[in-house]
Write a protein that holds these residues in place. Structure first.
Motif, PDB file in Angstrom:
ATOM      1  N   UNK B  82       0.797  -1.229   0.000  1.00  0.00           N
ATOM      2  CA  UNK B  82       0.000   0.000   0.000  1.00  0.00           C
ATOM      3  C   UNK B  82       0.823   1.269   0.000  1.00  0.00           C
ATOM      4  N   UNK B  83       2.129   1.158   0.236  1.00  0.00           N
ATOM      5  CA  UNK B  83       3.018   2.325   0.194  1.00  0.00           C
ATOM      6  C   UNK B  83       3.461   2.636  -1.233  1.00  0.00           C
ATOM      7  N   UNK B  84       3.147   1.759  -2.157  1.00  0.00           N
ATOM      8  CA  UNK B  84       3.516   1.960  -3.557  1.00  0.00           C
ATOM      9  C   UNK B  84       2.954   3.266  -4.085  1.00  0.00           C
ATOM     10  N   UNK B  85       3.799   4.026  -4.777  1.00  0.00           N
ATOM     11  CA  UNK B  85       3.355   5.290  -5.355  1.00  0.00           C
ATOM     12  C   UNK B  85       4.530   6.176  -5.685  1.00  0.00           C
ATOM     13  N   UNK B  86       4.203   7.384  -6.105  1.00  0.00           N
ATOM     14  CA  UNK B  86       5.215   8.395  -6.415  1.00  0.00           C
ATOM     15  C   UNK B  86       5.281   9.366  -5.249  1.00  0.00           C
ATOM     16  N   UNK B  87       6.453   9.521  -4.671  1.00  0.00           N
ATOM     17  CA  UNK B  87       6.648  10.422  -3.537  1.00  0.00           C
ATOM     18  C   UNK B  87       7.299  11.703  -4.031  1.00  0.00           C
ATOM     19  N   UNK B  88       6.636  12.817  -3.788  1.00  0.00           N
ATOM     20  CA  UNK B  88       7.078  14.115  -4.269  1.00  0.00           C
ATOM     21  C   UNK B  88       7.386  15.030  -3.095  1.00  0.00           C
ATOM     22  N   UNK B  89       8.517  15.723  -3.177  1.00  0.00           N
ATOM     23  CA  UNK B  89       8.739  16.779  -2.209  1.00  0.00           C
ATOM     24  C   UNK B  89       8.488  18.123  -2.899  1.00  0.00           C
ATOM     25  N   UNK B  90       8.122  19.107  -2.110  1.00  0.00           N
ATOM     26  CA  UNK B  90       7.807  20.433  -2.653  1.00  0.00           C
ATOM     27  C   UNK B  90       8.200  21.489  -1.642  1.00  0.00           C
ATOM     28  N   UNK B  91       8.576  22.655  -2.150  1.00  0.00           N
ATOM     29  CA  UNK B  91       8.938  23.762  -1.283  1.00  0.00           C
ATOM     30  C   UNK B  91       8.371  25.059  -1.817  1.00  0.00           C
ATOM     31  N   UNK B  92       8.033  25.955  -0.922  1.00  0.00           N
ATOM     32  CA  UNK B  92       7.473  27.243  -1.323  1.00  0.00           C
ATOM     33  C   UNK B  92       8.614  28.156  -1.755  1.00  0.00           C
ATOM     34  N   UNK B  93       8.421  28.843  -2.883  1.00  0.00           N
ATOM     35  CA  UNK B  93       9.535  29.557  -3.512  1.00  0.00           C
ATOM     36  C   UNK B  93       9.694  30.997  -3.050  1.00  0.00           C
ATOM     37  N   UNK B  94       8.904  31.403  -2.080  1.00  0.00           N
ATOM     38  CA  UNK B  94       8.991  32.779  -1.612  1.00  0.00           C
ATOM     39  C   UNK B  94       8.011  33.694  -2.311  1.00  0.00           C
ATOM     40  N   UNK B  95       7.334  33.181  -3.307  1.00  0.00           N
ATOM     41  CA  UNK B  95       6.332  33.955  -4.047  1.00  0.00           C
ATOM     42  C   UNK B  95       4.986  33.239  -4.031  1.00  0.00           C
ATOM     43  N   UNK B  96       4.755  32.481  -2.947  1.00  0.00           N
ATOM     44  CA  UNK B  96       3.495  31.754  -2.755  1.00  0.00           C
ATOM     45  C   UNK B  96       3.233  30.713  -3.832  1.00  0.00           C
ATOM     46  N   UNK B  97       4.298  30.188  -4.436  1.00  0.00           N
ATOM     47  CA  UNK B  97       4.168  29.094  -5.379  1.00  0.00           C
ATOM     48  C   UNK B  97       5.016  27.927  -4.891  1.00  0.00           C
ATOM     49  N   UNK B  98       4.589  26.729  -5.261  1.00  0.00           N
ATOM     50  CA  UNK B  98       5.342  25.538  -4.885  1.00  0.00           C
ATOM     51  C   UNK B  98       6.273  25.116  -6.017  1.00  0.00           C
ATOM     52  N   UNK B  99       7.479  24.684  -5.629  1.00  0.00           N
ATOM     53  CA  UNK B  99       8.400  24.023  -6.555  1.00  0.00           C
ATOM     54  C   UNK B  99       8.391  22.553  -6.180  1.00  0.00           C
ATOM     55  N   UNK B 100       8.246  21.685  -7.171  1.00  0.00           N
ATOM     56  CA  UNK B 100       8.205  20.256  -6.925  1.00  0.00           C
ATOM     57  C   UNK B 100       9.480  19.586  -7.424  1.00  0.00           C
ATOM     58  N   UNK B 101       9.906  18.548  -6.688  1.00  0.00           N
ATOM     59  CA  UNK B 101      10.921  17.662  -7.211  1.00  0.00           C
ATOM     60  C   UNK B 101      10.300  16.716  -8.230  1.00  0.00           C
ATOM     61  N   UNK B 102      11.154  15.965  -8.931  1.00  0.00           N
ATOM     62  CA  UNK B 102      10.661  15.052  -9.975  1.00  0.00           C
ATOM     63  C   UNK B 102      10.055  13.781  -9.381  1.00  0.00           C
ATOM     64  N   UNK B 103      10.344  13.518  -8.110  1.00  0.00           N
ATOM     65  CA  UNK B 103       9.701  12.391  -7.456  1.00  0.00           C
ATOM     66  C   UNK B 103      10.545  11.130  -7.378  1.00  0.00           C
ATOM     67  N   UNK B 104      10.195  10.289  -6.419  1.00  0.00           N
ATOM     68  CA  UNK B 104      10.745   8.940  -6.293  1.00  0.00           C
ATOM     69  C   UNK B 104       9.601   7.960  -6.475  1.00  0.00           C
ATOM     70  N   UNK B 105       9.741   7.095  -7.464  1.00  0.00           N
ATOM     71  CA  UNK B 105       8.682   6.096  -7.712  1.00  0.00           C
ATOM     72  C   UNK B 105       9.020   4.834  -6.942  1.00  0.00           C
ATOM     73  N   UNK B 106       8.166   4.495  -5.986  1.00  0.00           N
ATOM     74  CA  UNK B 106       8.380   3.342  -5.110  1.00  0.00           C
ATOM     75  C   UNK B 106       7.437   2.209  -5.471  1.00  0.00           C
ATOM     76  N   UNK B 107       7.993   1.011  -5.602  1.00  0.00           N
ATOM     77  CA  UNK B 107       7.184  -0.188  -5.807  1.00  0.00           C
ATOM     78  C   UNK B 107       7.516  -1.168  -4.688  1.00  0.00           C
ATOM     79  N   UNK B 108       6.510  -1.583  -3.949  1.00  0.00           N
ATOM     80  CA  UNK B 108       6.699  -2.553  -2.865  1.00  0.00           C
ATOM     81  C   UNK B 108       5.991  -3.833  -3.272  1.00  0.00           C
ATOM     82  N   UNK B 109       6.766  -4.895  -3.379  1.00  0.00           N
ATOM     83  CA  UNK B 109       6.233  -6.181  -3.864  1.00  0.00           C
ATOM     84  C   UNK B 109       5.907  -7.109  -2.697  1.00  0.00           C
ATOM     85  N   UNK B 110       4.765  -7.804  -2.800  1.00  0.00           N
ATOM     86  CA  UNK B 110       4.365  -8.734  -1.713  1.00  0.00           C
ATOM     87  C   UNK B 110       5.342  -9.898  -1.584  1.00  0.00           C
TER      88      UNK B 110
END
Lengths: 113, 110
Positions: B82-110
């Motif tokens: 259930x933890x499988x997914x794309x994990x994104x970090x984001x930070x506010x740029x000082x102008x009330x907008x978010x900057x996103x990273x490209x993400x880490x794609x996680x796959x957890x196999x049973x």
């Protein structure tokens, strides 16, 4: 429960067509955002709006325009779709844009052929 | 230009393993957010970290903000499918907008 809805989950359009993507939020948020998401590039901001009839360009506004006639609705317009606009489009809303807490819709996967 | 770099890009693990993903920048952020995006859905906010050195826990997920507020990490203990997914970090740029990273794609196999 917080909800952001987008008019279509999947859309296929031809090059040169005018495309409308609509987003509605039910949280009475003043701030709304349109992003596109491409593999390896993360989310990139296209346009955002702090209030009705107000719009600001994001990082990649070229080829797009927006409309916000009502507080709950924010539309993204592709005036003449091109193949390089094939992407996932995500709409978000926020009560306070500076705190980073944005609520996203499910996305529209647009393919331009 | 502020950038957020995430690593690794992809992670494929077995159920029960532990993992850590990273979000790094050369810029200082007033806060950083972590979002998770499941296939076919929009991102959902997991946590916001504000203070340098801050650690927040959300069940099996532990989030840390670097002392200098330029980096953050997400540690998952005993990963589940259930933890499988794309994990994104984001930070506010000082102008009330978010900057996103490209993400880490996680796959957890049973």
């Amino acid at each position: 429960d917080v909800k952001v809805t987008q008019s279509s989950r999947y859309l296929v359009k031809r090059t040169g067509e005018k495309v409308f993507l609509e987003c509605v939020q039910d949280m009475d948020h003043e701030n709304m955002f349109w992003y596109r998401q491409d593999p390896g590039l993360g989310l990139r901001l296209i346009y955002f709006s702090y209030d009705v009839k107000m719009k600001e360009k994001g990082d990649i506004p070229e080829g797009y325009s927006v409309s916000r006639e009502k507080k709950e609705r924010f539309s993204l317009i592709l005036e003449s779709a091109s193949t390089n606009q094939t992407s996932m489009y995500l709409c978000a809303s926020a009560s306070n844009p500076g705190d980073g807490e944005q609520y996203f819709g499910p996305g529209t996967r647009l393919t331009v052929t | 230009t502020q950038l957020l770099e995430q690593s690794p890009q992809f992670l494929s693990i077995q159920e029960g393993e532990n993992l850590t993903v990273y979000c790094n920048s050369s810029s200082v952020f007033s806060s950083l957010q972590w979002y998770r995006q499941e296939p076919g859905e929009g991102p959902v906010l997991l946590v916001t970290v504000v203070t340098g050195g801050e650690v927040k826990k959300l069940k099996r997920l532990t989030f840390q903000f670097g002392d200098a507020r330029k980096d953050s990490s997400l540690h998952i203990t005993a990963a589940q499918p259930g933890d499988t997914g794309l994990y994104l970090c984001a930070g506010e740029d000082g102008y009330n907008k978010l900057i996103f990273g490209a993400g880490t794609r996680l796959a957890v196999h049973p």
